[in-house]
Design a protein around this motif. Structure first.
Motif, PDB file in Angstrom:
ATOM      1  N   LEU A 195       0.901  -1.162   0.089  1.00 58.17           N
ATOM      2  CA  LEU A 195      -0.063  -0.065   0.069  1.00 58.17           C
ATOM      3  C   LEU A 195       1.026   1.224   0.004  1.00 58.17           C
ATOM      4  O   LEU A 195       0.402   2.357  -0.584  1.00 58.17           O
ATOM      5  CB  LEU A 195      -0.783  -0.028   0.996  1.00 58.17           C
ATOM      6  N   SER A 207      -7.329  -0.693  -6.859  1.00 57.22           N
ATOM      7  CA  SER A 207      -8.566   0.046  -7.315  1.00 57.22           C
ATOM      8  C   SER A 207      -9.027  -0.924  -8.409  1.00 57.22           C
ATOM      9  O   SER A 207      -8.728  -0.660  -9.778  1.00 57.22           O
ATOM     10  CB  SER A 207      -8.318   1.644  -7.866  1.00 57.22           C
ATOM     11  N   CYS A 264      -8.564   1.171  -3.322  1.00 59.82           N
ATOM     12  CA  CYS A 264      -7.730   1.754  -2.486  1.00 59.82           C
ATOM     13  C   CYS A 264      -7.425   3.297  -2.804  1.00 59.82           C
ATOM     14  O   CYS A 264      -6.871   4.052  -2.065  1.00 59.82           O
ATOM     15  CB  CYS A 264      -6.434   0.872  -2.337  1.00 59.82           C
ATOM     16  N   CYS A 272     -10.366  -0.814   0.745  1.00 62.57           N
ATOM     17  CA  CYS A 272      -9.094  -0.867   0.196  1.00 62.57           C
ATOM     18  C   CYS A 272      -8.638  -2.381   0.469  1.00 62.57           C
ATOM     19  O   CYS A 272      -8.366  -2.994   1.537  1.00 62.57           O
ATOM     20  CB  CYS A 272      -8.052  -0.046   0.953  1.00 62.57           C
TER      21      CYS A 272
END
Length: 220
Positions: free
Chosen positions: A50, A68, A75, A149
Motif C-alpha cells: 500500500l 483499485s 484503495c 482498500c
C-alpha cells in the motif's frame, strides 16, 4: 483436572504462575509465536504494498493503483481521504513499523526468547491500540468513505487474530492480572478461541455486505 503452568508459560519477572486447566494451555501458547511471526510478516507485506501504491500516486497524479478494482474495492479512493493520514503521514508507514516489530517478536519467541511481564503488557497495549485503530478504519471505510482498500482488508484480517491470541495468552498465563470472576469468564473465551475469531469475522463480513448491498445486489 488442572496443571501448573510450565516454566515456558509462567509469567517472567518474578510473578507467580496461576493454575489453568490443562486443556487450555497448549494450542494458544504454541500458536502465538507462529501467529505473530507469520501474521506480522503478512501485515508488513500488505502495508508495504500500500505504501508503494501511495508513493506511485504522489509521483503521478494520473496513476491508478493496482488495488483499485471497482467502485467498492478501490484503495485509490481511500488513499485520497484524510483518514489515510490520521497521524500526518500515510498510515501504511505506521503499519510497516508496527508489523515489523510484531514479526520480530514472533521470530524471537520461535528462537526460544522469553520476555518479562512489562514487555507483555507493552505488547498488550500495542495490540489494543492496533485493534482499535483498525476498527476505526473499518468504520470510516464502510460508512464515511464508502470504499474498501484490499490491502487494508488484509491488515484487518491479520490484526484480529494477533490481538485475540495475544490477549488470551496474556490472560491465560496471568501476565495481565484479572479479578477472579472476570478471569473465569475469560476462560470461556480461551476454550472457544476459534469461535471468537469466527464470530468476529462474520460480523465484519455482514457489515461489509450491509454497507455495500446496493452495489453487491447489482452483481447478482
Amino acid at each position: 483436572m488442572t496443571e501448573r503452568l510450565s516454566a515456558e508459560d509462567a509469567p517472567a519477572g518474578g510473578a507467580p504462575a496461576e493454575e489453568v486447566p490443562a486443556e487450555e494451555a497448549p494450542i494458544i501458547g504454541r500458536a502465538l509465536p507462529w501467529l505473530l511471526a507469520i501474521g506480522g510478516a503478512i501485515g508488513v507485506l500488505a502495508a508495504f504494498a500500500l505504501a508503494v501504491e501511495k508513493v506511485n500516486t504522489l509521483r503521478d497524479s494520473g496513476y491508478v493503483p493496482t488495488c483499485s478494482i471497482n467502485p467498492v474495492l478501490s484503495c485509490g479512493t481511500v488513499m485520497d481521504t484524510p483518514t489515510a493520514e490520521v497521524f500526518g503521514f500515510p498510515n501504511p508507514f505506521l503499519g510497516i513499523g508496527a508489523f515489523a516489530v510484531v514479526t520480530a517478536i514472533g521470530a524471537a519467541m520461535l528462537a526460544g526468547a522469553r520476555f518479562n511481564r512489562w514487555f507483555w503488557i507493552g505488547l498488550q497495549l500495542g495490540v489494543l491500540f492496533g485493534i482499535g485503530f483498525v476498527h476505526y478504519l473499518i468504520y470510516q471505510s464502510l460508512y464515511e468513505i464508502s470504499a474498501l482498500c484490499p490491502y487494508c482488508m488484509v491488515v484487518w484480517t491479520v490484526m484480529i487474530p494477533i490481538f485475540t491470541y495475544t490477549t488470551l495468552d496474556n490472560v491465560r498465563t496471568g501476565r495481565v492480572p484479572l479479578p477472579g470472576g472476570v478471569r473465569s469468564a475469560a476462560g470461556v473465551l480461551i476454550r472457544n478461541h476459534t469461535v471468537v475469531l469466527t464470530v468476529w469475522y462474520v460480523l465484519i463480513i455482514a457489515a461489509i455486505g450491509q454497507a455495500f448491498w446496493s452495489y453487491w445486489s447489482t452483481l447478482i
